[in-house]
Design a protein around this motif. Structure first.
Motif, PDB file in Angstrom:
ATOM      1  N   TYR A 154      42.082  58.273  30.290  1.00 25.07           N
ATOM      2  CA  TYR A 154      41.010  58.028  29.318  1.00 25.07           C
ATOM      3  C   TYR A 154      41.310  58.833  28.189  1.00 25.07           C
ATOM      4  CZ  TYR A 154      38.385  55.656  33.022  1.00 25.07           C
ATOM      5  OH  TYR A 154      37.801  54.620  33.850  1.00 25.07           O
TER       6      TYR A 154
ATOM      7  N   SER B 202      42.984  57.937  41.489  1.00 27.08           N
ATOM      8  CA  SER B 202      41.967  57.077  42.364  1.00 27.08           C
ATOM      9  C   SER B 202      41.729  57.580  43.829  1.00 27.08           C
ATOM     10  CB  SER B 202      41.561  55.724  42.053  1.00 27.08           C
ATOM     11  OG  SER B 202      40.617  55.092  42.825  1.00 27.08           O
ATOM     12  N   THR B 203      40.895  57.915  44.347  1.00 21.77           N
ATOM     13  CA  THR B 203      40.561  58.085  45.744  1.00 21.77           C
ATOM     14  C   THR B 203      39.916  57.021  46.505  1.00 21.77           C
ATOM     15  OG1 THR B 203      38.630  59.599  45.341  1.00 21.77           O
ATOM     16  CG2 THR B 203      40.631  60.750  45.412  1.00 21.77           C
TER      17      THR B 203
ATOM     18  N   LEU C 169      36.960  58.557  41.159  1.00 18.92           N
ATOM     19  CA  LEU C 169      38.114  59.191  40.104  1.00 18.92           C
ATOM     20  C   LEU C 169      37.914  60.765  40.227  1.00 18.92           C
ATOM     21  CD1 LEU C 169      38.190  56.841  37.164  1.00 18.92           C
ATOM     22  CD2 LEU C 169      39.490  56.840  39.265  1.00 18.92           C
TER      23      LEU C 169
ATOM     24  N   SER D 225      31.521  50.839  38.137  1.00 16.96           N
ATOM     25  CA  SER D 225      32.743  49.961  38.421  1.00 16.96           C
ATOM     26  C   SER D 225      32.333  49.091  39.518  1.00 16.96           C
ATOM     27  CB  SER D 225      33.746  50.769  38.731  1.00 16.96           C
ATOM     28  OG  SER D 225      33.777  51.211  39.941  1.00 16.96           O
TER      29      SER D 225
ATOM     30  N   TYR E  10      44.481  56.532  36.107  1.00 19.72           N
ATOM     31  CA  TYR E  10      43.928  56.244  34.986  1.00 19.72           C
ATOM     32  C   TYR E  10      43.994  57.198  34.021  1.00 19.72           C
ATOM     33  CZ  TYR E  10      41.220  52.697  37.863  1.00 19.72           C
ATOM     34  OH  TYR E  10      40.947  51.697  38.641  1.00 19.72           O
TER      35      TYR E  10
ATOM     36  N   TYR F 161      36.770  54.533  47.734  1.00 23.33           N
ATOM     37  CA  TYR F 161      35.398  54.017  47.274  1.00 23.33           C
ATOM     38  C   TYR F 161      35.401  54.017  45.757  1.00 23.33           C
ATOM     39  CZ  TYR F 161      34.168  54.494  52.158  1.00 23.33           C
ATOM     40  OH  TYR F 161      34.236  54.299  53.621  1.00 23.33           O
ATOM     41  N   GLY F 162      36.331  53.885  45.128  1.00 22.47           N
ATOM     42  CA  GLY F 162      36.546  53.883  43.587  1.00 22.47           C
ATOM     43  C   GLY F 162      36.099  55.218  43.054  1.00 22.47           C
TER      44      GLY F 162
ATOM     45  N   ARG G 161      46.296  54.598  42.625  1.00 22.75           N
ATOM     46  CA  ARG G 161      46.271  54.274  41.169  1.00 22.75           C
ATOM     47  C   ARG G 161      45.818  55.351  40.374  1.00 22.75           C
ATOM     48  NH1 ARG G 161      42.449  49.020  41.011  1.00 22.75           N
ATOM     49  NH2 ARG G 161      43.542  48.987  42.957  1.00 22.75           N
TER      50      ARG G 161
ATOM     51  N   GLY H   6      39.448  51.436  44.505  1.00 19.76           N
ATOM     52  CA  GLY H   6      38.400  51.122  43.412  1.00 19.76           C
ATOM     53  C   GLY H   6      38.891  50.701  42.006  1.00 19.76           C
ATOM     54  N   ASN H   7      38.242  50.721  40.915  1.00 18.85           N
ATOM     55  CA  ASN H   7      38.538  49.713  39.789  1.00 18.85           C
ATOM     56  C   ASN H   7      38.179  50.697  38.704  1.00 18.85           C
ATOM     57  OD1 ASN H   7      39.365  47.846  38.235  1.00 18.85           O
ATOM     58  ND2 ASN H   7      38.360  46.409  39.129  1.00 18.85           N
ATOM     59  N   GLU H   8      38.552  50.208  37.561  1.00 19.05           N
ATOM     60  CA  GLU H   8      38.078  50.751  36.134  1.00 19.05           C
ATOM     61  C   GLU H   8      36.760  51.547  36.213  1.00 19.05           C
ATOM     62  OE1 GLU H   8      39.295  48.904  32.864  1.00 19.05           O
ATOM     63  OE2 GLU H   8      38.441  50.222  31.347  1.00 19.05           O
ATOM     64  N   GLN H   9      36.520  52.540  35.684  1.00 19.71           N
ATOM     65  CA  GLN H   9      35.213  53.032  35.463  1.00 19.71           C
ATOM     66  C   GLN H   9      34.664  52.852  34.125  1.00 19.71           C
ATOM     67  OE1 GLN H   9      33.745  56.824  37.408  1.00 19.71           O
ATOM     68  NE2 GLN H   9      35.021  56.114  39.367  1.00 19.71           N
ATOM     69  N   PHE H  10      33.467  52.377  33.977  1.00 19.86           N
ATOM     70  CA  PHE H  10      33.168  52.119  32.418  1.00 19.86           C
ATOM     71  C   PHE H  10      31.800  53.164  32.204  1.00 19.86           C
ATOM     72  CE2 PHE H  10      35.315  48.621  31.117  1.00 19.86           C
ATOM     73  CZ  PHE H  10      35.596  47.768  32.324  1.00 19.86           C
ATOM     74  N   PHE H  11      31.967  53.976  30.905  1.00 25.26           N
ATOM     75  CA  PHE H  11      31.115  54.899  30.788  1.00 25.26           C
ATOM     76  C   PHE H  11      29.960  54.528  29.836  1.00 25.26           C
ATOM     77  CE2 PHE H  11      32.773  58.700  33.171  1.00 25.26           C
ATOM     78  CZ  PHE H  11      34.008  58.158  33.675  1.00 25.26           C
TER      79      PHE H  11
ATOM     80  N   SER I 113      31.702  58.861  24.340  1.00 26.08           N
ATOM     81  CA  SER I 113      32.009  58.659  25.626  1.00 26.08           C
ATOM     82  C   SER I 113      33.406  58.550  25.858  1.00 26.08           C
ATOM     83  CB  SER I 113      31.160  57.736  26.273  1.00 26.08           C
ATOM     84  OG  SER I 113      31.201  57.842  27.841  1.00 26.08           O
ATOM     85  N   LEU I 114      33.854  58.159  27.294  1.00 25.91           N
ATOM     86  CA  LEU I 114      35.144  58.136  27.775  1.00 25.91           C
ATOM     87  C   LEU I 114      35.546  56.473  27.352  1.00 25.91           C
ATOM     88  CD1 LEU I 114      34.583  60.943  29.131  1.00 25.91           C
ATOM     89  CD2 LEU I 114      36.440  60.044  30.602  1.00 25.91           C
TER      90      LEU I 114
END
Lengths: 110, 115
Positions: A35, A92-93, A98, B94, A33, A95-96, A31, B101-106, A42-43
């Motif tokens: 941003y 994504s790699t 990025l 996340s 993302y 364990y979540g 997947r 994984g999933n979306e990261q929130f900053f 921030s992002l």
């Protein structure tokens, strides 16, 4: 080790024009993302692309993913000043985690 | 809405000081991350944690350590600050969703200057 390259790193656009930002990555990822970051802020997540051929659109932005080519694109249609920001792609790699590209600084001017 | 907060927006420290950066998230996320952001280099992962008391090194862990005693809180520690650690530090969180994984929130970021 996953490497990510964005192209171009700086983009100066006229309002009303179209352009594409490219994101190449070096190893398989399930997947990706996109941003956005405004100056001093921030992002903020724009899109998540989950499979080969995935396309997402929000307003004047459209993102796509080609997992075979390890390429994602962010297409800007009829740019407006409010789109001025820095855009990051991040495959994504495990364990979540990025891995972020260097970022593309977009400036839209009249 | 997910909220990720960081203890300071701006911080100025002297070389050799021990520096603590705190991050708190309110969405019960399993994963938490610390990045540093430098112009032209994007975001680089320093450390991440996928559970309380669990931590893994990221791409640039040298000179840093972390602590996660509670699920909602993840601390970044600079044991002896140096000028090359002057940077913007971003925390993110996340959910775990499989191995992808999933979306990261900053969080808003902490701009650290080491003199």
């Amino acid at each position: 080790e996953l490497k990510v390259e964005q192209n171009p790193l700086f983009l100066s656009m006229q309002e009303g024009k179209n352009y594409t930002i490219y994101c190449n990555y070096s190893t398989t990822s399930d997947r990706l993302y996109w941003y956005r970051q405004d100056p001093g802020k921030s992002l903020e997540s724009l899109f998540v692309l989950l499979s080969n051929g995935a396309v997402k659109q929000e307003g004047r932005l459209m993102a796509s993913l080609d997992t075979k080519a390890r390429l994602s694109t962010l297409h800007i249609t009829a740019a407006v000043h409010d789109l001025s920001a820095t855009y990051f792609c991040a495959p994504s790699t495990s364990y979540g985690k990025l891995t972020f590209g260097q970022g593309t600084i977009l400036t839209v001017h009249p | 809405d997910v909220k990720v907060t960081q203890s300071s927006r701006y911080l100025v420290k002297r070389t050799g000081e021990k520096v603590f950066l705190e991050c708190v998230q309110d969405m019960d996320h399993e994963n938490m991350f610390w990045y540093r952001q430098d112009p032209g280099l994007g975001l680089r992962l320093i450390y991440f944690s996928y559970d309380v008391k669990m931590k893994e090194k990221g791409d640039i862990p040298e000179g840093y350590s972390v602590s996660r005693e509670k699920k909602e809180r993840f601390s970044l520690i600079l044991e002896s600050a140096s000028t090359n650690q002057t940077s913007m530090y971003l925390c993110a969180s996340s959910y775990i969703e499989g191995t992808g994984g999933n979306e990261q929130f900053f969080g808003p970021g902490t701009r650290l200057t080491v003199l």
